[in-house]
Design an enzyme around this catalytic site. Structure first.
Site, PDB file in Angstrom:
ATOM      1  N   HIS A 345       0.847  -1.190   0.000  1.00 23.68           N
ATOM      2  CA  HIS A 345       0.000   0.000   0.000  1.00 23.68           C
ATOM      3  C   HIS A 345       0.879   1.235   0.000  1.00 23.68           C
ATOM      4  CE1 HIS A 345      -3.241   2.738   1.117  1.00 23.68           C
ATOM      5  NE2 HIS A 345      -4.054   1.775   0.714  1.00 23.68           N
ATOM      6  N   ASP A 401      -7.885  -5.471  -0.075  1.00 24.04           N
ATOM      7  CA  ASP A 401      -8.359  -6.325  -1.157  1.00 24.04           C
ATOM      8  C   ASP A 401      -8.015  -7.795  -0.971  1.00 24.04           C
ATOM      9  OD1 ASP A 401      -9.665  -4.478  -2.764  1.00 24.04           O
ATOM     10  OD2 ASP A 401      -7.767  -3.723  -3.533  1.00 24.04           O
TER      11      ASP A 401
HETATM   12  N1  CMC Z   1       4.048  -7.487  -4.265  1.00 21.23           N
HETATM   13  C1  CMC Z   1       5.386  -7.468  -4.373  1.00 21.23           C
HETATM   14  N2  CMC Z   1       6.115  -6.354  -4.268  1.00 21.23           N
HETATM   15  C2  CMC Z   1       5.457  -5.215  -4.030  1.00 21.23           C
HETATM   16  C3  CMC Z   1       4.071  -5.166  -3.894  1.00 21.23           C
HETATM   17  C4  CMC Z   1       3.355  -6.366  -4.037  1.00 21.23           C
HETATM   18  N3  CMC Z   1       2.029  -6.388  -3.932  1.00 21.23           N
HETATM   19  N4  CMC Z   1       3.682  -3.896  -3.684  1.00 21.23           N
HETATM   20  C5  CMC Z   1       4.795  -3.181  -3.672  1.00 21.23           C
HETATM   21  N5  CMC Z   1       5.876  -3.962  -3.885  1.00 21.23           N
HETATM   22  C6  CMC Z   1       7.272  -3.534  -3.933  1.00 21.23           C
HETATM   23  C7  CMC Z   1       7.572  -2.917  -5.286  1.00 21.23           C
HETATM   24  O1  CMC Z   1       8.004  -3.868  -6.212  1.00 21.23           O
HETATM   25  C8  CMC Z   1       8.628  -1.905  -4.929  1.00 21.23           C
HETATM   26  O2  CMC Z   1       9.841  -2.594  -4.759  1.00 21.23           O
HETATM   27  P1  CMC Z   1      11.264  -1.893  -5.150  1.00 21.23           P
HETATM   28  O3  CMC Z   1      11.360  -0.705  -4.266  1.00 21.23           O
HETATM   29  O4  CMC Z   1      12.258  -2.956  -4.891  1.00 21.23           O
HETATM   30  O5  CMC Z   1      11.133  -1.532  -6.603  1.00 21.23           O
HETATM   31  C9  CMC Z   1       8.201  -1.412  -3.535  1.00 21.23           C
HETATM   32  O6  CMC Z   1       7.450  -2.499  -2.975  1.00 21.23           O
HETATM   33  C10 CMC Z   1       7.321  -0.174  -3.596  1.00 21.23           C
HETATM   34  O7  CMC Z   1       6.236  -0.462  -4.452  1.00 21.23           O
HETATM   35  P2  CMC Z   1       5.478   0.592  -5.336  1.00 21.23           P
HETATM   36  O8  CMC Z   1       4.731  -0.103  -6.408  1.00 21.23           O
HETATM   37  O9  CMC Z   1       6.438   1.663  -5.744  1.00 21.23           O
HETATM   38  O10 CMC Z   1       4.472   1.158  -4.273  1.00 21.23           O
HETATM   39  P3  CMC Z   1       3.313   2.155  -4.582  1.00 21.23           P
HETATM   40  O11 CMC Z   1       3.081   2.912  -3.332  1.00 21.23           O
HETATM   41  O12 CMC Z   1       3.559   2.924  -5.818  1.00 21.23           O
HETATM   42  O13 CMC Z   1       2.086   1.174  -4.907  1.00 21.23           O
HETATM   43  C11 CMC Z   1       0.376  -0.383  -4.670  1.00 21.23           C
HETATM   44  C12 CMC Z   1       1.142   0.757  -3.997  1.00 21.23           C
HETATM   45  C13 CMC Z   1      -0.848  -0.698  -3.819  1.00 21.23           C
HETATM   46  C14 CMC Z   1      -0.101   0.070  -6.059  1.00 21.23           C
HETATM   47  C15 CMC Z   1       1.300  -1.628  -4.775  1.00 21.23           C
HETATM   48  O14 CMC Z   1       1.643  -2.068  -3.484  1.00 21.23           O
HETATM   49  C16 CMC Z   1       0.668  -2.749  -5.572  1.00 21.23           C
HETATM   50  O15 CMC Z   1       0.748  -2.724  -6.797  1.00 21.23           O
HETATM   51  N6  CMC Z   1       0.015  -3.749  -4.888  1.00 21.23           N
HETATM   52  C17 CMC Z   1      -0.676  -4.812  -5.592  1.00 21.23           C
HETATM   53  C18 CMC Z   1      -2.042  -4.334  -6.072  1.00 21.23           C
HETATM   54  C19 CMC Z   1      -3.018  -4.153  -4.942  1.00 21.23           C
HETATM   55  O16 CMC Z   1      -3.169  -5.019  -4.092  1.00 21.23           O
HETATM   56  N7  CMC Z   1      -3.741  -3.018  -4.952  1.00 21.23           N
HETATM   57  C20 CMC Z   1      -4.749  -2.700  -3.942  1.00 21.23           C
HETATM   58  C21 CMC Z   1      -4.319  -1.532  -3.116  1.00 21.23           C
HETATM   59  S1  CMC Z   1      -5.283  -1.275  -1.616  1.00 21.23           S
HETATM   60  C22 CMC Z   1      -6.857  -0.900  -2.140  1.00 21.23           C
HETATM   61  C23 CMC Z   1      -6.966   0.209  -3.106  1.00 21.23           C
HETATM   62  O17 CMC Z   1      -6.238   1.192  -3.060  1.00 21.23           O
HETATM   63  O18 CMC Z   1      -7.831   0.101  -3.952  1.00 21.23           O
END
Ligand code: CMC
Length: 469
Positions: A345, A401
């Site tokens: 998140h 989720d």
């Molecule tokens: N699985 C594996 N690695 C992850 C995940 C994950 N679900 N989420 C983040 N990371 C890693 C990512 O690869 C990155 O690693 P590095 O720094 O080595 O490159 C680091 O953590 C930061 O991730 P980010 O994508 O830059 O984080 P963000 O704040 O931009 O994205 C997020 C947040 C929710 C989009 C992301 O965690 C994600 O894609 N999660 C999976 C999709 C998901 O479950 N979404 C629902 C979110 S909660 C409800 C809502 O908002 O609707």
């Protein structure tokens, strides 16, 4: 809603709250009450990370501690003692309602469940061939059309015969399958009581309530139409949560199912400046209206990084299939740098409090159902693998989720409708935050740092080489 009949559920929520408190701490943060000096001096990362877009009293998320508050009330207490209708009042008016205020709000929500004209118009489209979120977005536009004459694009001249979607002469392009007798009666006169020439507002609390009720009715109708059934008439005796289940499945839920649906609605109602709320607010800040703004919220919510994740989670759990497969599946996913749906998140770097509530509810509902309890077991194993690795390395934990899909499917909602259910609830937060922002509106207009060239010379097309230099 009488919580006495569902004490077991209340106990599960309170237990989840206790665990959350034990694992974080109760110390008050000075942050939430600190005033902001404009312009804000902070570092803004990609995706506007760290940016502060406005001030709000609606809700507070503390990502380090895993706190979520609406109007100062902690989410565990709201789930244990409140109802979605009461939470809507809290978000829209900033305080909990009195008995009379709550009754008035409920009456309005019940009144606004009657969206005959909108449904009639929606059924002119091939709803079963559309993505449910596209149908929902279309539905909010149709709600606007059937409610108001406010039309920024132009006006309909007097004395011109306007073709109305309500006219019987228009054949339905999509004949509902599977049901000879329509359950839904389409009354001749408009339920929105729109009188020709009378302008109905497209912002304000009544619009918020119209949309909160309307999106639930639309989602239920979309589910029915996709399954080949006619929409059902709403039941004015039922709560918002129970009426949704009834209109979607044709079955009146048990008190426990109603309560759990109600809790999922409370949990998803608001969450700070998330992408869909921000999208809706950006549109509202242009002084476009509530219907267009909510349509934008729906579009943003649809993405797999936001509301679309819960559907992906269920797919993933089914693909993993068994507890034994979790370890090799996760090892491969990590090796491929695959994002695990339902984890991580932008704000929470601790266990998401909403997932803390949903996990025991998923377990409770799936008990006794072999397939569902096996999905739950896979989910639990995946959670422990992720927390032991990504949790330690990157503070990645289950988000809202991760368990919501199991809960919804136990309630009879098919996976392709999960994201619309998110919208059924989040519309409360979208509309509340828009109302609050519009009181001191300023159009959203960030800037991009230009990193392109400055000294390019125009070359006529005939002299441009295809070769890259
Ligand atoms: N699985 C594996 N690695 C992850 C995940 C994950 N679900 N989420 C983040 N990371 C890693 C990512 O690869 C990155 O690693 P590095 O720094 O080595 O490159 C680091 O953590 C930061 O991730 P980010 O994508 O830059 O984080 P963000 O704040 O931009 O994205 C997020 C947040 C929710 C989009 C992301 O965690 C994600 O894609 N999660 C999976 C999709 C998901 O479950 N979404 C629902 C979110 S909660 C409800 C809502 O908002 O609707």
């Amino acid at each position: 809603m009488n919580h006495n009949k569902t004490k077991k559920i209340t106990d599960l929520v309170l237990k989840a709250g206790k665990t959350a408190l034990a694992e974080t701490n109760t110390k008050r943060e000075p942050e939430p009450t600190k005033s902001i000096n404009w312009p804000v001096d902070c570092v803004v990362g990609p995706g506007l990370e760290g940016a502060i877009a406005c001030e709000s009293k609606i809700g507070y998320v503390n990502g380090a501690k895993g706190w979520l508050l609406y109007g100062g009330y902690n989410i565990f207490d709201l789930c244990a003692y409140s109802s979605f209708e009461e939470v809507c009042y809290l978000l829209l008016y900033g305080k909990l309602p009195t008995t009379i205020q709550l009754a008035l709000l409920k009456n309005k929500l019940i009144k606004y469940r009657n969206n005959h004209q909108t449904l009639r118009a929606l059924m002119n489209f091939s709803v079963q061939e559309m993505n449910p979120m596209a149908a929902l977005r279309l539905g909010t536009n149709l709600m606007r059309n059937t409610t108001t004459d406010v039309n920024l694009e132009g006006y309909v001249p007097e004395n011109v015969e306007v073709i109305s979607a309500d006219e019987d002469s228009i054949p339905m392009e999509t004949q509902p399958l599977g049901q000879e007798h329509a359950i839904y009666e389409f009354p001749g006169e408009s339920d929105s009581k729109k009188v020709k020439g009378q302008v109905h507002p497209t912002t304000g609390i009544d619009c918020c309530l119209h949309l909160i009720s309307g999106i639930a009715v639309l989602s239920a109708a979309i589910l029915r139409l996709r399954n080949g059934y006619m929409p059902l008439e709403p039941d004015p005796e039922l709560s918002h949560a129970a009426n949704f289940i009834y209109m979607a499945t044709g079955r009146r839920p048990s008190p426990e199912e109603e309560r759990i649906m109600d809790i999922t609605l409370i949990l998803h109602a608001d969450h700070g400046m998330n992408a869909s709320t921000f999208a809706a607010m950006v549109v509202a800040s242009t002084l476009s209206d509530m219907y267009y703004s909510v349509g934008s919220g729906i579009a943003a919510l649809n993405g797999p990084l936001h509301g679309g994740a819960n559907e992906q989670v269920l797919k993933m759990l089914k693909e993993i299939d068994s507890v034994e497969n979790v370890k090799p599946w996760f090892a491969k996913a990590r090796a491929n740098k695959q994002k695990i749906m339902g984890f991580g998140h932008r704000v929470y770097k601790a266990y998401d409090p909403r997932a803390r509530v949903l996990a025991p509810l998923a377990k409770y509902l799936s008990k006794g159902n072999r397939k569902k309890s096996s999905l739950f077991a896979v989910a639990q194993e995946l959670e422990s693998q992720v927390i032991a690795t990504l949790g330690v390395e990157k503070r990645i934990f289950p988000n809202v989720d991760f368990y919501s899909g199991i809960v919804y499917s136990c309630l009879g909602i098919p996976p392709d409708m999960f994201t619309t259910l998110f919208a059924v609830s989040r519309v409360a937060g979208w509309t509340a935050r828009i109302q609050e922002y519009l009181r001191n509106n300023r159009i959203f207009r960030p800037r991009a740092r230009y990193i392109g060239p400055f000294d390019m010379h125009y070359v006529p097309i005939a002299r441009r080489s295809a070769k890259k230099k």
